[in-house]
Scaffold this motif. Structure first.
Motif, PDB file in Angstrom:
ATOM      1  N   LYS A  44      63.860 105.376  17.712  1.00 14.85           N
ATOM      2  CA  LYS A  44      64.027 106.811  17.440  1.00 14.85           C
ATOM      3  C   LYS A  44      65.473 107.309  17.995  1.00 14.85           C
ATOM      4  O   LYS A  44      65.588 108.664  17.444  1.00 14.85           O
ATOM      5  CB  LYS A  44      62.685 107.286  18.570  1.00 14.85           C
ATOM      6  CG  LYS A  44      62.422 108.882  17.834  1.00 14.85           C
ATOM      7  CD  LYS A  44      60.777 109.250  18.706  1.00 14.85           C
ATOM      8  CE  LYS A  44      61.220 109.746  19.795  1.00 14.85           C
ATOM      9  NZ  LYS A  44      62.286 109.973  20.270  1.00 14.85           N
ATOM     10  N   ASP A  45      65.809 106.880  19.225  1.00 14.73           N
ATOM     11  CA  ASP A  45      66.947 107.584  19.803  1.00 14.73           C
ATOM     12  C   ASP A  45      68.245 107.869  19.067  1.00 14.73           C
ATOM     13  O   ASP A  45      68.462 108.775  18.121  1.00 14.73           O
ATOM     14  CB  ASP A  45      67.658 107.113  21.422  1.00 14.73           C
ATOM     15  CG  ASP A  45      66.260 107.049  22.135  1.00 14.73           C
ATOM     16  OD1 ASP A  45      65.567 108.039  22.021  1.00 14.73           O
ATOM     17  OD2 ASP A  45      66.023 106.064  23.407  1.00 14.73           O
ATOM     18  N   THR A  62      66.985 109.806  15.978  1.00 15.28           N
ATOM     19  CA  THR A  62      67.605 111.578  16.625  1.00 15.28           C
ATOM     20  C   THR A  62      68.867 112.355  16.364  1.00 15.28           C
ATOM     21  O   THR A  62      68.982 113.241  15.753  1.00 15.28           O
ATOM     22  CB  THR A  62      66.594 112.178  17.902  1.00 15.28           C
ATOM     23  OG1 THR A  62      65.220 111.135  16.886  1.00 15.28           O
ATOM     24  CG2 THR A  62      66.630 112.858  18.165  1.00 15.28           C
ATOM     25  N   ASP A  78      69.848 114.860  14.369  1.00 13.71           N
ATOM     26  CA  ASP A  78      70.712 115.906  14.810  1.00 13.71           C
ATOM     27  C   ASP A  78      71.923 116.850  14.715  1.00 13.71           C
ATOM     28  O   ASP A  78      72.472 117.853  14.221  1.00 13.71           O
ATOM     29  CB  ASP A  78      70.948 116.023  16.905  1.00 13.71           C
ATOM     30  CG  ASP A  78      69.127 115.973  17.488  1.00 13.71           C
ATOM     31  OD1 ASP A  78      68.683 116.602  16.673  1.00 13.71           O
ATOM     32  OD2 ASP A  78      69.005 115.970  18.360  1.00 13.71           O
ATOM     33  N   GLN A  83      66.393 121.084  16.620  1.00 11.93           N
ATOM     34  CA  GLN A  83      64.682 120.237  17.071  1.00 11.93           C
ATOM     35  C   GLN A  83      63.765 120.766  17.690  1.00 11.93           C
ATOM     36  O   GLN A  83      63.744 121.974  17.969  1.00 11.93           O
ATOM     37  CB  GLN A  83      64.939 119.430  17.886  1.00 11.93           C
ATOM     38  CG  GLN A  83      65.327 117.676  17.491  1.00 11.93           C
ATOM     39  CD  GLN A  83      65.673 116.689  18.978  1.00 11.93           C
ATOM     40  OE1 GLN A  83      64.670 117.105  19.672  1.00 11.93           O
ATOM     41  NE2 GLN A  83      66.492 116.103  19.173  1.00 11.93           N
ATOM     42  N   SER A 105      60.053 116.878  20.117  1.00  8.63           N
ATOM     43  CA  SER A 105      60.124 115.496  20.472  1.00  8.63           C
ATOM     44  C   SER A 105      59.003 114.365  21.569  1.00  8.63           C
ATOM     45  O   SER A 105      59.217 115.475  22.445  1.00  8.63           O
ATOM     46  CB  SER A 105      61.874 115.117  20.686  1.00  8.63           C
ATOM     47  OG  SER A 105      61.649 113.931  20.983  1.00  8.63           O
ATOM     48  N   ASN A 106      58.774 113.778  21.343  1.00  5.39           N
ATOM     49  CA  ASN A 106      58.092 112.712  22.348  1.00  5.39           C
ATOM     50  C   ASN A 106      58.038 111.583  21.929  1.00  5.39           C
ATOM     51  O   ASN A 106      59.151 111.288  21.417  1.00  5.39           O
ATOM     52  CB  ASN A 106      56.360 112.929  21.794  1.00  5.39           C
ATOM     53  CG  ASN A 106      56.202 113.449  20.414  1.00  5.39           C
ATOM     54  OD1 ASN A 106      56.437 112.221  19.662  1.00  5.39           O
ATOM     55  ND2 ASN A 106      54.634 113.957  19.606  1.00  5.39           N
ATOM     56  N   THR A 132      60.613 112.536  16.216  1.00  3.18           N
ATOM     57  CA  THR A 132      61.483 113.771  16.378  1.00  3.18           C
ATOM     58  C   THR A 132      61.528 114.876  15.302  1.00  3.18           C
ATOM     59  O   THR A 132      60.940 114.290  14.051  1.00  3.18           O
ATOM     60  CB  THR A 132      62.539 113.572  16.891  1.00  3.18           C
ATOM     61  OG1 THR A 132      62.776 112.863  17.791  1.00  3.18           O
ATOM     62  CG2 THR A 132      63.785 115.061  17.153  1.00  3.18           C
ATOM     63  N   TYR A 133      60.710 116.134  15.753  1.00  5.03           N
ATOM     64  CA  TYR A 133      60.714 117.353  15.210  1.00  5.03           C
ATOM     65  C   TYR A 133      62.451 117.468  14.427  1.00  5.03           C
ATOM     66  O   TYR A 133      62.266 118.668  15.438  1.00  5.03           O
ATOM     67  CB  TYR A 133      59.393 118.472  14.784  1.00  5.03           C
ATOM     68  CG  TYR A 133      58.169 117.636  14.608  1.00  5.03           C
ATOM     69  CD1 TYR A 133      57.781 116.689  13.513  1.00  5.03           C
ATOM     70  CD2 TYR A 133      58.125 116.409  15.774  1.00  5.03           C
ATOM     71  CE1 TYR A 133      55.561 116.392  13.350  1.00  5.03           C
ATOM     72  CE2 TYR A 133      56.474 116.069  16.180  1.00  5.03           C
ATOM     73  CZ  TYR A 133      56.244 115.957  14.564  1.00  5.03           C
ATOM     74  OH  TYR A 133      54.166 115.154  14.805  1.00  5.03           O
ATOM     75  N   TRP A 134      62.081 118.198  13.448  1.00  7.03           N
ATOM     76  CA  TRP A 134      63.820 119.502  13.259  1.00  7.03           C
ATOM     77  C   TRP A 134      62.376 120.610  12.286  1.00  7.03           C
ATOM     78  O   TRP A 134      61.409 119.995  11.120  1.00  7.03           O
ATOM     79  CB  TRP A 134      64.270 119.679  12.343  1.00  7.03           C
ATOM     80  CG  TRP A 134      65.562 118.441  13.092  1.00  7.03           C
ATOM     81  CD1 TRP A 134      66.178 119.115  13.835  1.00  7.03           C
ATOM     82  CD2 TRP A 134      64.740 116.652  12.983  1.00  7.03           C
ATOM     83  NE1 TRP A 134      67.034 117.312  14.549  1.00  7.03           N
ATOM     84  CE2 TRP A 134      65.690 116.186  14.598  1.00  7.03           C
ATOM     85  CE3 TRP A 134      64.105 115.749  12.601  1.00  7.03           C
ATOM     86  CZ2 TRP A 134      66.247 115.045  14.569  1.00  7.03           C
ATOM     87  CZ3 TRP A 134      64.508 114.682  13.556  1.00  7.03           C
ATOM     88  CH2 TRP A 134      65.346 114.025  14.191  1.00  7.03           C
ATOM     89  N   ALA A 157      60.622 114.583   9.914  1.00  4.37           N
ATOM     90  CA  ALA A 157      60.480 114.679  10.781  1.00  4.37           C
ATOM     91  C   ALA A 157      61.096 112.832  11.008  1.00  4.37           C
ATOM     92  O   ALA A 157      61.182 112.356  10.020  1.00  4.37           O
ATOM     93  CB  ALA A 157      58.844 114.457  11.501  1.00  4.37           C
TER      94      ALA A 157
END
Length: 118
Positions: free
Chosen positions: A13-14, A17, A21, A31, A34-35, A39-41, A49
């Protein structure tokens, strides 16, 4: 009808993301949340996401699955194709005319297929 949102799976995920981004920065899309799993845009009419799969199994790309992005020009298609390669993605079809569209295809860090067309 319009599409509400699209989610692609990731195993990192990192890294995903950071990739998206930089990818969405080309359009001023940021964004919104993010949890630990997603991650959502989002913009006015667009939501996307990346997510670690809910079933906690490895994320895999869908064979035949593709996310299409409509862009404003052939230059934008070429620019975004190059940007994805610069970010570590892979070419899956160089920019060019295909039928009535000018398009390009790439794969993100998790091998999800993206199409850009104008």
């Amino acid at each position: 009808m319009k599409m509400n949102y699209f989610v692609v799976g990731t195993n990192d995920k990192d890294a995903s993301t950071r990739f998206y981004d930089a990818f969405f920065a080309e359009f001023g899309i940021k964004q919104v949340m993010s949890n630990d799993r997603m991650t959502y845009w989002q913009s006015e009419d667009f939501a996307f996401a990346v997510a670690i799969p809910f079933d906690e199994q490895a994320a895999t790309n869908g064979n035949g699955t593709m996310v299409g992005f409509a862009l404003e020009s052939e230059d934008a298609v070429q620019r975004l194709h190059s940007k994805v390669i610069e970010l570590g993605g892979k070419c899956a079809g160089a920019p060019g005319n295909r039928g009535p569209m000018f398009s390009a295809y790439v794969r993100d860090l998790d091998n999800n297929k993206l199409c850009f067309s104008a």
